[in-house]
Design an enzyme around this catalytic site. Sequence first.
Site, mmCIF file in Angstrom:
data_model
loop_
_atom_site.group_PDB
_atom_site.id
_atom_site.type_symbol
_atom_site.label_atom_id
_atom_site.label_comp_id
_atom_site.label_asym_id
_atom_site.label_seq_id
_atom_site.Cartn_x
_atom_site.Cartn_y
_atom_site.Cartn_z
ATOM 1 N N GLU A 1 0.869 -1.172 0.000
ATOM 2 C CA GLU A 1 0.000 0.000 0.000
ATOM 3 C C GLU A 1 0.910 1.228 0.000
ATOM 4 O O GLU A 1 1.595 1.486 0.981
ATOM 5 C CB GLU A 1 -0.880 -0.040 1.259
ATOM 6 C CG GLU A 1 -1.945 0.995 1.317
ATOM 7 C CD GLU A 1 -2.838 0.788 2.526
ATOM 8 O OE1 GLU A 1 -3.972 0.317 2.358
ATOM 9 O OE2 GLU A 1 -2.367 1.082 3.655
ATOM 10 N N HIS B 1 14.113 23.180 -4.879
ATOM 11 C CA HIS B 1 12.909 23.934 -5.204
ATOM 12 C C HIS B 1 11.973 24.096 -4.018
ATOM 13 O O HIS B 1 11.920 23.245 -3.134
ATOM 14 C CB HIS B 1 12.125 23.219 -6.309
ATOM 15 C CG HIS B 1 12.906 23.023 -7.560
ATOM 16 N ND1 HIS B 1 12.653 21.991 -8.424
ATOM 17 C CD2 HIS B 1 13.926 23.718 -8.114
ATOM 18 C CE1 HIS B 1 13.472 22.054 -9.453
ATOM 19 N NE2 HIS B 1 14.271 23.092 -9.282
ATOM 20 N N LYS C 1 5.523 17.611 0.295
ATOM 21 C CA LYS C 1 5.707 16.601 -0.750
ATOM 22 C C LYS C 1 5.953 15.236 -0.121
ATOM 23 O O LYS C 1 6.767 15.102 0.787
ATOM 24 C CB LYS C 1 6.900 16.950 -1.642
ATOM 25 C CG LYS C 1 6.733 18.236 -2.424
ATOM 26 C CD LYS C 1 7.981 18.575 -3.232
ATOM 27 C CE LYS C 1 7.790 19.888 -3.979
ATOM 28 N NZ LYS C 1 9.011 20.259 -4.718
ATOM 29 N N TYR D 1 5.692 12.066 -6.864
ATOM 30 C CA TYR D 1 5.447 12.805 -5.634
ATOM 31 C C TYR D 1 4.068 13.425 -5.605
ATOM 32 O O TYR D 1 3.538 13.875 -6.595
ATOM 33 C CB TYR D 1 6.534 13.851 -5.373
ATOM 34 C CG TYR D 1 6.762 14.897 -6.434
ATOM 35 C CD1 TYR D 1 6.347 16.216 -6.246
ATOM 36 C CD2 TYR D 1 7.426 14.576 -7.613
ATOM 37 C CE1 TYR D 1 6.586 17.181 -7.211
ATOM 38 C CE2 TYR D 1 7.672 15.537 -8.575
ATOM 39 C CZ TYR D 1 7.245 16.838 -8.369
ATOM 40 O OH TYR D 1 7.478 17.790 -9.327
ATOM 41 N N GLU E 1 7.386 30.000 -7.403
ATOM 42 C CA GLU E 1 8.460 29.023 -7.323
ATOM 43 C C GLU E 1 9.806 29.722 -7.119
ATOM 44 O O GLU E 1 10.078 30.764 -7.720
ATOM 45 C CB GLU E 1 8.511 28.176 -8.597
ATOM 46 C CG GLU E 1 9.519 27.053 -8.497
ATOM 47 C CD GLU E 1 9.497 26.137 -9.703
ATOM 48 O OE1 GLU E 1 9.735 24.951 -9.522
ATOM 49 O OE2 GLU E 1 9.262 26.625 -10.830
ATOM 50 N N ASP F 1 17.772 25.879 -12.361
ATOM 51 C CA ASP F 1 18.569 25.338 -11.264
ATOM 52 C C ASP F 1 19.987 25.887 -11.262
ATOM 53 O O ASP F 1 20.591 26.074 -10.202
ATOM 54 C CB ASP F 1 18.570 23.817 -11.308
ATOM 55 C CG ASP F 1 17.189 23.237 -11.014
ATOM 56 O OD1 ASP F 1 16.329 23.962 -10.488
ATOM 57 O OD2 ASP F 1 16.972 22.053 -11.322
#
Length: 182
Positions: free
Chosen positions: A28, A62, A71, A131, A142, A169
Amino acid sequence: MKVTPTAIPDVLVIEPKVFGDERGFFFESFNGKAFDEAVGRHVEFVQDNHSRSAKGVLRGLHYQIQQPQGKLVRVVRGAVFDVAVDIRKSSPTFGQWVGMELTEENHKQLWVPEGFAHGFLVVSESADFLYKTTDYYAPAHERCIAWNDPDIDVRWPTIDAELTLSAKDQAGLTLSEATIFD
């Protein structure tokens, strides 16, 4: 499932109970009730994301300064070194990081709550990274902290491939320059 706090107690390692035999395995991957008990609050996920990256791809660090995202991350193919950096100015672990390898074999997941910058480096030939997020992607909010900020000093593993970073990045700010959480 087994839940283990990391060196930053708000970041949790979640290990599902895997049932396997000669046919394969079953586990699960998410249970809302058990997850809420593990983190000590109700968490609602609103978006699922899937990325595939080649060896040497480094994504991060990030975060979203508004509409912050918690997340729950895992790897379903390959392996990554996953990192969470505490960027909550009022936190006793501000500026500290935790990292761990997430692989298709270990089935581990990492809970990275709101208030953290997140990134990963692909250490296998390629990796599929999944995610769940607690808020929607908001490009206007962001932000990116430099993956190699010397004040944070993430100890990324050495791999036999060149690092590949997006332009975003590559332009990441240092923690001292970045907009962070109070």
